[in-house]
Scaffold this motif. Sequence first.
Motif, PDB file in Angstrom:
ATOM      1  N   ASP A  34      -2.088  16.997  11.790  1.00  0.00           N
ATOM      2  CA  ASP A  34      -2.990  17.909  11.085  1.00  0.00           C
ATOM      3  C   ASP A  34      -3.579  17.227   9.859  1.00  0.00           C
ATOM      4  OD1 ASP A  34      -1.939  19.669  12.907  1.00  0.00           O
ATOM      5  OD2 ASP A  34      -0.764  20.800  11.453  1.00  0.00           O
ATOM      6  N   TRP A  35      -4.800  17.583   9.544  1.00  0.00           N
ATOM      7  CA  TRP A  35      -5.480  17.107   8.348  1.00  0.00           C
ATOM      8  C   TRP A  35      -5.689  18.288   7.424  1.00  0.00           C
ATOM      9  CZ3 TRP A  35      -7.109  12.137   7.164  1.00  0.00           C
ATOM     10  CH2 TRP A  35      -6.909  11.185   8.169  1.00  0.00           C
ATOM     11  N   LEU A  36      -5.460  18.082   6.148  1.00  0.00           N
ATOM     12  CA  LEU A  36      -5.693  19.105   5.133  1.00  0.00           C
ATOM     13  C   LEU A  36      -6.966  18.750   4.379  1.00  0.00           C
ATOM     14  CD1 LEU A  36      -2.048  19.256   3.775  1.00  0.00           C
ATOM     15  CD2 LEU A  36      -3.106  20.765   5.471  1.00  0.00           C
ATOM     16  N   PHE A  37      -7.922  19.619   4.457  1.00  0.00           N
ATOM     17  CA  PHE A  37      -9.211  19.324   3.783  1.00  0.00           C
ATOM     18  C   PHE A  37      -9.388  20.205   2.583  1.00  0.00           C
ATOM     19  CE2 PHE A  37      -9.828  17.882   8.114  1.00  0.00           C
ATOM     20  CZ  PHE A  37     -10.292  16.611   7.882  1.00  0.00           C
ATOM     21  N   ARG A  74      -5.337   5.066   4.268  1.00  0.00           N
ATOM     22  CA  ARG A  74      -4.361   4.915   3.183  1.00  0.00           C
ATOM     23  C   ARG A  74      -4.803   5.694   1.951  1.00  0.00           C
ATOM     24  NH1 ARG A  74      -3.575   1.943  -1.390  1.00  0.00           N
ATOM     25  NH2 ARG A  74      -1.422   1.408  -1.855  1.00  0.00           N
ATOM     26  N   ASP A  75      -6.049   5.473   1.526  1.00  0.00           N
ATOM     27  CA  ASP A  75      -6.544   6.076   0.286  1.00  0.00           C
ATOM     28  C   ASP A  75      -6.676   7.597   0.373  1.00  0.00           C
ATOM     29  OD1 ASP A  75      -6.674   3.501  -0.657  1.00  0.00           O
ATOM     30  OD2 ASP A  75      -8.857   3.360  -0.574  1.00  0.00           O
ATOM     31  N   HIS A  76      -7.173   8.089   1.496  1.00  0.00           N
ATOM     32  CA  HIS A  76      -7.482   9.512   1.595  1.00  0.00           C
ATOM     33  C   HIS A  76      -6.408  10.324   2.317  1.00  0.00           C
ATOM     34  CE1 HIS A  76     -11.432   9.040  -0.176  1.00  0.00           C
ATOM     35  NE2 HIS A  76     -11.485   7.902   0.487  1.00  0.00           N
ATOM     36  N   ALA A  77      -5.912   9.809   3.414  1.00  0.00           N
ATOM     37  CA  ALA A  77      -4.948  10.583   4.197  1.00  0.00           C
ATOM     38  C   ALA A  77      -3.538  10.466   3.640  1.00  0.00           C
ATOM     39  CB  ALA A  77      -4.973  10.126   5.656  1.00  0.00           C
ATOM     40  N   LEU A  78      -3.119   9.255   3.309  1.00  0.00           N
ATOM     41  CA  LEU A  78      -1.740   9.045   2.863  1.00  0.00           C
ATOM     42  C   LEU A  78      -1.567   9.315   1.370  1.00  0.00           C
ATOM     43  CD1 LEU A  78      -0.870   5.851   4.925  1.00  0.00           C
ATOM     44  CD2 LEU A  78      -0.355   8.245   5.474  1.00  0.00           C
ATOM     45  N   ILE A  79      -2.282   8.579   0.532  1.00  0.00           N
ATOM     46  CA  ILE A  79      -2.097   8.719  -0.919  1.00  0.00           C
ATOM     47  C   ILE A  79      -2.460  10.118  -1.396  1.00  0.00           C
ATOM     48  CG2 ILE A  79      -2.947   7.919  -3.169  1.00  0.00           C
ATOM     49  CD1 ILE A  79      -2.979   5.082  -1.964  1.00  0.00           C
ATOM     50  N   LYS A  80      -3.544  10.678  -0.879  1.00  0.00           N
ATOM     51  CA  LYS A  80      -3.950  12.027  -1.286  1.00  0.00           C
ATOM     52  C   LYS A  80      -3.263  13.119  -0.458  1.00  0.00           C
ATOM     53  CE  LYS A  80      -8.405  10.651  -3.123  1.00  0.00           C
ATOM     54  NZ  LYS A  80      -9.867  10.801  -3.014  1.00  0.00           N
ATOM     55  N   ALA A  81      -2.331  12.710   0.402  1.00  0.00           N
ATOM     56  CA  ALA A  81      -1.526  13.637   1.217  1.00  0.00           C
ATOM     57  C   ALA A  81      -2.396  14.611   2.013  1.00  0.00           C
ATOM     58  CB  ALA A  81      -0.524  14.383   0.346  1.00  0.00           C
ATOM     59  N   LYS A  82      -3.408  14.084   2.678  1.00  0.00           N
ATOM     60  CA  LYS A  82      -4.305  14.916   3.485  1.00  0.00           C
ATOM     61  C   LYS A  82      -3.932  14.902   4.962  1.00  0.00           C
ATOM     62  CE  LYS A  82      -7.547  15.632   0.243  1.00  0.00           C
ATOM     63  NZ  LYS A  82      -8.113  16.875  -0.140  1.00  0.00           N
ATOM     64  N   ALA A  86     -10.271  -2.335   9.904  1.00  0.00           N
ATOM     65  CA  ALA A  86      -9.898  -2.665   8.520  1.00  0.00           C
ATOM     66  C   ALA A  86     -10.430  -1.604   7.554  1.00  0.00           C
ATOM     67  CB  ALA A  86     -10.429  -4.039   8.145  1.00  0.00           C
ATOM     68  N   HIS A  87     -11.677  -1.190   7.742  1.00  0.00           N
ATOM     69  CA  HIS A  87     -12.256  -0.151   6.890  1.00  0.00           C
ATOM     70  C   HIS A  87     -11.510   1.171   7.084  1.00  0.00           C
ATOM     71  CE1 HIS A  87     -15.282   2.020   4.621  1.00  0.00           C
ATOM     72  NE2 HIS A  87     -15.282   2.922   5.600  1.00  0.00           N
ATOM     73  N   ALA A  88     -11.204   1.507   8.333  1.00  0.00           N
ATOM     74  CA  ALA A  88     -10.502   2.756   8.633  1.00  0.00           C
ATOM     75  C   ALA A  88      -9.096   2.757   8.030  1.00  0.00           C
ATOM     76  CB  ALA A  88     -10.439   2.973  10.143  1.00  0.00           C
ATOM     77  N   LEU A  89      -8.406   1.612   8.049  1.00  0.00           N
ATOM     78  CA  LEU A  89      -7.063   1.533   7.457  1.00  0.00           C
ATOM     79  C   LEU A  89      -7.099   1.842   5.967  1.00  0.00           C
ATOM     80  CD1 LEU A  89      -5.488  -1.596   9.139  1.00  0.00           C
ATOM     81  CD2 LEU A  89      -4.685   0.762   9.311  1.00  0.00           C
ATOM     82  N   LYS A  90      -8.068   1.265   5.276  1.00  0.00           N
ATOM     83  CA  LYS A  90      -8.198   1.518   3.837  1.00  0.00           C
ATOM     84  C   LYS A  90      -8.502   2.988   3.589  1.00  0.00           C
ATOM     85  CE  LYS A  90     -10.616   0.096  -0.362  1.00  0.00           C
ATOM     86  NZ  LYS A  90      -9.958   1.129  -1.065  1.00  0.00           N
TER      87      LYS A  90
END
Length: 125
Positions: free
Chosen positions: A122-125, A108-116, A101-105
Amino acid sequence: MAQIPEPAARDEEHQAAEAAARIEADRVLLEHLRQRGFTGPSYLQFESALVDYALPVMKKWMRTGEIFKQCRQQGRPVHAREGLSQRDRDDRHELASLTVAHALKHFRDHALIKAKWRPTGDWLF
């Protein structure tokens, strides 16, 4: 005369084609979810699929101790006071559920919404 590819080469080509199709499907899904602000029925269905995948993996990692290796590799070492493999199955399920549950949030907040994150993994940092 054209040379017939070896079975191994055909398997590699097939796997590459499947991987490309999965990446394209993920790209289309990501754009669909982005257009809807990562909310609504489509996002809930996506989130449910993530849970269906992540929860059994997390429970297995806890049971086998793999979770400690994974955390260490991410630069977030966790030191166990007692082995998770010795814990009650219900305790492991509860801890795994909270972790997912924590990982999903976070996803969503960091990977999806912030397009990372990208469908290629691949992850964009």
